[in-house]
Write a protein that holds these residues in place. Structure first.
Motif, mmCIF file in Angstrom:
data_model
loop_
_atom_site.group_PDB
_atom_site.id
_atom_site.type_symbol
_atom_site.label_atom_id
_atom_site.label_comp_id
_atom_site.label_asym_id
_atom_site.label_seq_id
_atom_site.Cartn_x
_atom_site.Cartn_y
_atom_site.Cartn_z
ATOM 1 N N THR A 1 0.820 -1.214 0.000
ATOM 2 C CA THR A 1 0.000 0.000 0.000
ATOM 3 C C THR A 1 0.853 1.263 0.000
ATOM 4 N N GLN B 1 -3.609 -2.318 -2.579
ATOM 5 C CA GLN B 1 -4.033 -2.987 -1.351
ATOM 6 C C GLN B 1 -4.500 -4.398 -1.675
ATOM 7 N N THR C 1 -6.412 -7.625 -0.906
ATOM 8 C CA THR C 1 -7.587 -7.894 -0.072
ATOM 9 C C THR C 1 -7.878 -9.372 0.101
ATOM 10 N N GLY C 2 -7.228 -10.235 -0.686
ATOM 11 C CA GLY C 2 -7.504 -11.656 -0.540
ATOM 12 C C GLY C 2 -6.547 -12.518 -1.341
ATOM 13 N N THR D 1 -6.423 -10.997 -4.947
ATOM 14 C CA THR D 1 -7.330 -9.890 -5.243
ATOM 15 C C THR D 1 -6.741 -8.622 -4.640
ATOM 16 N N ALA D 2 -6.737 -7.567 -5.420
ATOM 17 C CA ALA D 2 -6.129 -6.319 -4.949
ATOM 18 C C ALA D 2 -6.901 -5.120 -5.475
ATOM 19 N N THR D 3 -6.923 -4.063 -4.683
ATOM 20 C CA THR D 3 -7.472 -2.785 -5.120
ATOM 21 C C THR D 3 -6.304 -1.955 -5.635
ATOM 22 N N PRO E 1 -11.051 -2.943 -7.979
ATOM 23 C CA PRO E 1 -10.497 -4.255 -7.629
ATOM 24 C C PRO E 1 -10.104 -5.038 -8.880
ATOM 25 N N MET F 1 -5.563 -9.001 6.277
ATOM 26 C CA MET F 1 -5.752 -9.527 4.926
ATOM 27 C C MET F 1 -5.690 -11.051 4.906
ATOM 28 N N ASN G 1 -8.805 -13.353 4.753
ATOM 29 C CA ASN G 1 -9.499 -13.603 3.485
ATOM 30 C C ASN G 1 -8.588 -14.404 2.552
#
Length: 447
Positions: free
Chosen positions: A38, A78, A80-81, A90-92, A98, A271, A274
């Motif tokens: 991040t 970021q 996220t999973g 999975t990322a933003t 996403p 994180m 998830n």
């Protein structure tokens, strides 16, 4: 064949250390290494107390990832999973949307976050001490309390402003409090209206001792040093309420404070919740001695978020402590094992006996216990600085930090609060929303 993709989640000390080692050991075309975090920089957390106290320039305790990792891809996003079954994360991403990223090999080193407890008022009044932003904020905040206290005749307000509460007696809390208190005592030279007796510094620790990382005698020595500096140390004590800055402690003490710093432990990055990777009871990834996540031989982990067996212990269930010392050494072994995995070679076990600990307790004060040898005062303080200077990544940052220390010799420490850094638009918004008198006809805006 396409290059296998190595995805590193986390650009902190562990992530940067292993990425630097990978880009040094891997040949061109052998693998595509991507670091995702991040923040676009790594923060060397052992130097946060000195950055907060003004001994080090904040920019010098962070390492820009893109500048250091020129052979790696760096993504500011970021995560996220993790879906290991599909080998996707999975990322933003930077655009706020996403997305999914594929990997062939995954390194999960996101580190940890502050472990907060459900204490009334903590979320509204407290601040942690894990990021460079928090360090800068606390420096400005403490100095601004001195400014306001010196400018008010209200005794109750002054008492509240000059009361500083730290919760947590581990290394992070002890070093942060000692450095900030040392800075505040130095700053009082510019405030003839105030004296050291006006300040109150309180350390609250739930256990019966501080600094559990060292032997009990060294912990007792550190406590005596803190008390000689005027710091109140409350052991076997917890904070029961912190609503609106009114601290209520389990020992019956109550007082008002404008500064609450929470350093009472950490927990693995949320994180990991998830993901389909195995975790232990504390939420850490279950790892083998080769730093591979159990049941997933292409997934590796290290540092605070990894439960790694301690081969130096006689207890077969013992795990490596979540210390920076283990984390950095694990990062190097992890990098070597990942290279071996890519090349079809044999992996090695991680084995390291904890060498000891060093801590700074303000200017010229320290406590250290290394390989059973105990050092106190100035020698320990010098060892603390020398050890962490050696461990700081990149030659550029080492030189800048050394330069900061040398500049302290002929010149005084700079003690000035720049509180506007935390709300730089406040004055402009105020000016833009202020309605002035109508301008006369023919009068230009330039006057």
């Amino acid at each position: 064949m396409p290059e296998p993709r190595v995805m590193i989640i986390g650009g902190g000390h562990v992530g940067l250390t292993l990425a630097l080692r990978l880009q040094k050991k891997l040949s061109e075309g052998e693998a595509r290494v991507t670091v995702i975090d991040t923040q676009p920089h790594m923060t060397y957390q052992p130097f946060l107390p000195e950055a907060a106290a003004g001994s080090l320039e904040p920019r010098h305790v962070v390492v820009p990832l893109r500048a250091a990792l020129r052979k790696c891809e760096v993504l500011t996003a970021q995560v996220t999973g993790i879906d290991h079954e599909r080998k996707k994360i999975t990322a933003t991403l930077g655009d706020g949307k996403p997305g999914e990223l594929d990997y062939d090999y995954l390194v999960v080193v996101p580190g940890s976050i502050s472990r907060a407890l459900p204490i009334p008022g903590l979320g509204d009044q407290g601040v942690g001490f894990k990021t460079i932003g928090e360090a800068i904020f606390l420096r400005n905040h403490v100095l601004s309390r001195l400014d306001i206290a010196a400018s008010t005749g209200d005794r109750d307000l002054r008492k509240r402003l000059l009361t500083f509460l730290f919760v947590g007696g581990g290394y992070a809390g002890i070093e942060a409090m000692a450095e900030l208190q040392s800075m505040a005592r130095y700053a009082l030279r510019a405030y003839p209206q105030l004296s050291e007796r006006d300040m109150r510094w309180v350390l609250v620790e739930a256990m019966g001792r501080i600094m559990p990382e060292v032997s009990p005698p060294m912990g007792e020595y550190t406590q005596r040093q803190l008390e000689s500096m005027g710091i109140e140390v409350k052991l076997n004590t917890t904070a029961e309420s912190l609503v609106e800055g009114h601290a209520v402690l389990s020992d019956g003490a109550e007082f008002d404070t404008d500064t609450i710093v929470w350093t009472a432990g950490v927990k693995p990055h949320p994180m990991l919740e998830n993901s389909d990777l195995p975790r232990d009871g504390k939420g850490r990834l279950e790892c083998s001695t080769k730093l591979q996540v159990r049941g997933a031989d292409v997934v590796f982990s290290a540092g605070d978020c990894a439960a790694v067996p301690d081969l130096t212990s006689s207890d077969p269930d013992a795990l490596c402590s979540p210390s920076a010392q283990h984390a950095v050494r694990q990062a190097k072994v992890l990098a070597d094992n990942l290279v071996a995995k890519l090349r079809g070679e044999q992996l090695i076990d991680y084995k390291h006996k904890h060498a000891g600990s060093v801590a700074g307790l303000g200017l010229f004060r320290g406590a250290a216990e290394v390989y059973g040898i105990k050092l106190k005062g100035l020698p320990a303080w010098l060892l603390h600085r020398g050890y962490h200077l050696a461990k700081m990544p990149t030659v550029s940052r080492k030189a800048r930090i050394l330069g900061d220390w040398l500049m302290e010799l002929p010149f005084r420490r700079q003690v000035v609060a720049l509180g506007e850094l935390h709300d730089p638009r406040a004055e402009f918004v105020k000016a833009a929303n202020t309605r002035g008198l109508p301008k006369s006809r023919g009068t230009s805006a330039a006057g």
